[in-house]
Design an enzyme around this catalytic site. Structure first.
Site, mmCIF file in Angstrom:
data_model
loop_
_atom_site.group_PDB
_atom_site.id
_atom_site.type_symbol
_atom_site.label_atom_id
_atom_site.label_comp_id
_atom_site.label_asym_id
_atom_site.label_seq_id
_atom_site.Cartn_x
_atom_site.Cartn_y
_atom_site.Cartn_z
ATOM 1 N N GLU A 71 9.859 35.993 67.624
ATOM 2 C CA GLU A 71 9.508 34.501 67.265
ATOM 3 C C GLU A 71 8.766 34.035 68.285
ATOM 4 O O GLU A 71 8.040 32.860 68.104
ATOM 5 C CB GLU A 71 10.720 33.816 67.289
ATOM 6 C CG GLU A 71 11.524 33.463 68.449
ATOM 7 C CD GLU A 71 12.765 32.841 68.207
ATOM 8 O OE1 GLU A 71 12.958 32.085 69.048
ATOM 9 O OE2 GLU A 71 13.773 33.080 67.383
ATOM 10 N N GLU A 129 15.966 30.783 45.668
ATOM 11 C CA GLU A 129 16.620 29.857 44.723
ATOM 12 C C GLU A 129 15.746 29.181 43.896
ATOM 13 O O GLU A 129 16.169 28.818 42.972
ATOM 14 C CB GLU A 129 17.472 28.976 45.555
ATOM 15 C CG GLU A 129 18.717 29.409 46.210
ATOM 16 C CD GLU A 129 19.925 30.056 45.330
ATOM 17 O OE1 GLU A 129 19.932 29.525 44.152
ATOM 18 O OE2 GLU A 129 20.334 30.973 45.803
#
Length: 202
Positions: A119, A88
């Site tokens: 992770e 964005e």
């Protein structure tokens, strides 16, 4: 196959929330009211870390103006938010692609489906941080403040001379003493224990 790590409940987001204990037993409208009430908490929590946030913003701006880059590192919801923010920034601020880079544990596939175990691997985070340079900023995003992937990335980035920061929902985060700035936003226990896509993600 990766060994199952022991479940730890020392992160604030993992604790039971006394305000939402009955969330399973109330009508839908009350569920939504409970969630909406919890949604009001993050803004005040962010206000408490604004001085540290200003330090991070100023250092990031200085390094980007000097030709450096901003690298985000996250897993799960945290990684997805990093990817969204990096994408964005390009149309919103006419930032050239590649100035802000989001590294998500598990890569593109993990954006749309879980990739188990990645992770929990510090080495994967360190490998993803291999492109971080001394003029860059590395920001780890981890609600618990202890995700091994994020820790591995931040340690590698710091060793490369980058300015490092951690954004967490845990003021007592384990990784806090390994970074230059820790934004430990105290959003408290989630409405649904561990569902960090709710308040912590906000």
């Amino acid at each position: 196959m990766h060994p199952q790590l022991p479940v730890r409940i020392d992160a604030p987001t993992e604790r039971r929330n006394p305000r939402t204990r009955e969330i399973d037993d109330v009508p839908t409208l009350e569920v939504l009211r409970l969630l909406n009430a919890e949604d009001r908490i993050p803004a005040e929590a962010v206000a408490a870390v604004l001085p540290d946030m200003a330090r991070l913003v100023d250092e990031t701006a200085r390094r980007i103006q000097a030709g450096g880059r901003l690298h985000y590192f996250g897993a799960g919801t945290s990684g997805r938010l990093a990817v969204m923010d990096a994408a964005e920034l390009i149309p919103t601020y006419s930032l050239p692609p590649g100035v802000v880079v989001a590294h998500h544990a598990g890569g593109l596939r993990a954006l749309v489906e879980p990739v188990e175990g990645v992770e929990d691997q510090e080495s994967v985070g360190a490998a993803d941080a291999a492109e971080v340079g001394p003029g860059d900023v590395a920001v780890g995003i981890a609600a618990s403040g202890r995700t091994p992937y994020v820790g591995g990335a931040l340690r590698a980035a710091r060793a490369a001379g980058a300015f490092t920061a951690l954004v967490s929902a845990n003021p007592g985060a384990e990784l806090a003493d390994q970074v230059d700035v820790h934004l430990g936003v105290d959003t408290g226990p989630e409405a649904i224990a561990g569902s960090t896509r709710l308040k912590a993600a906000t």
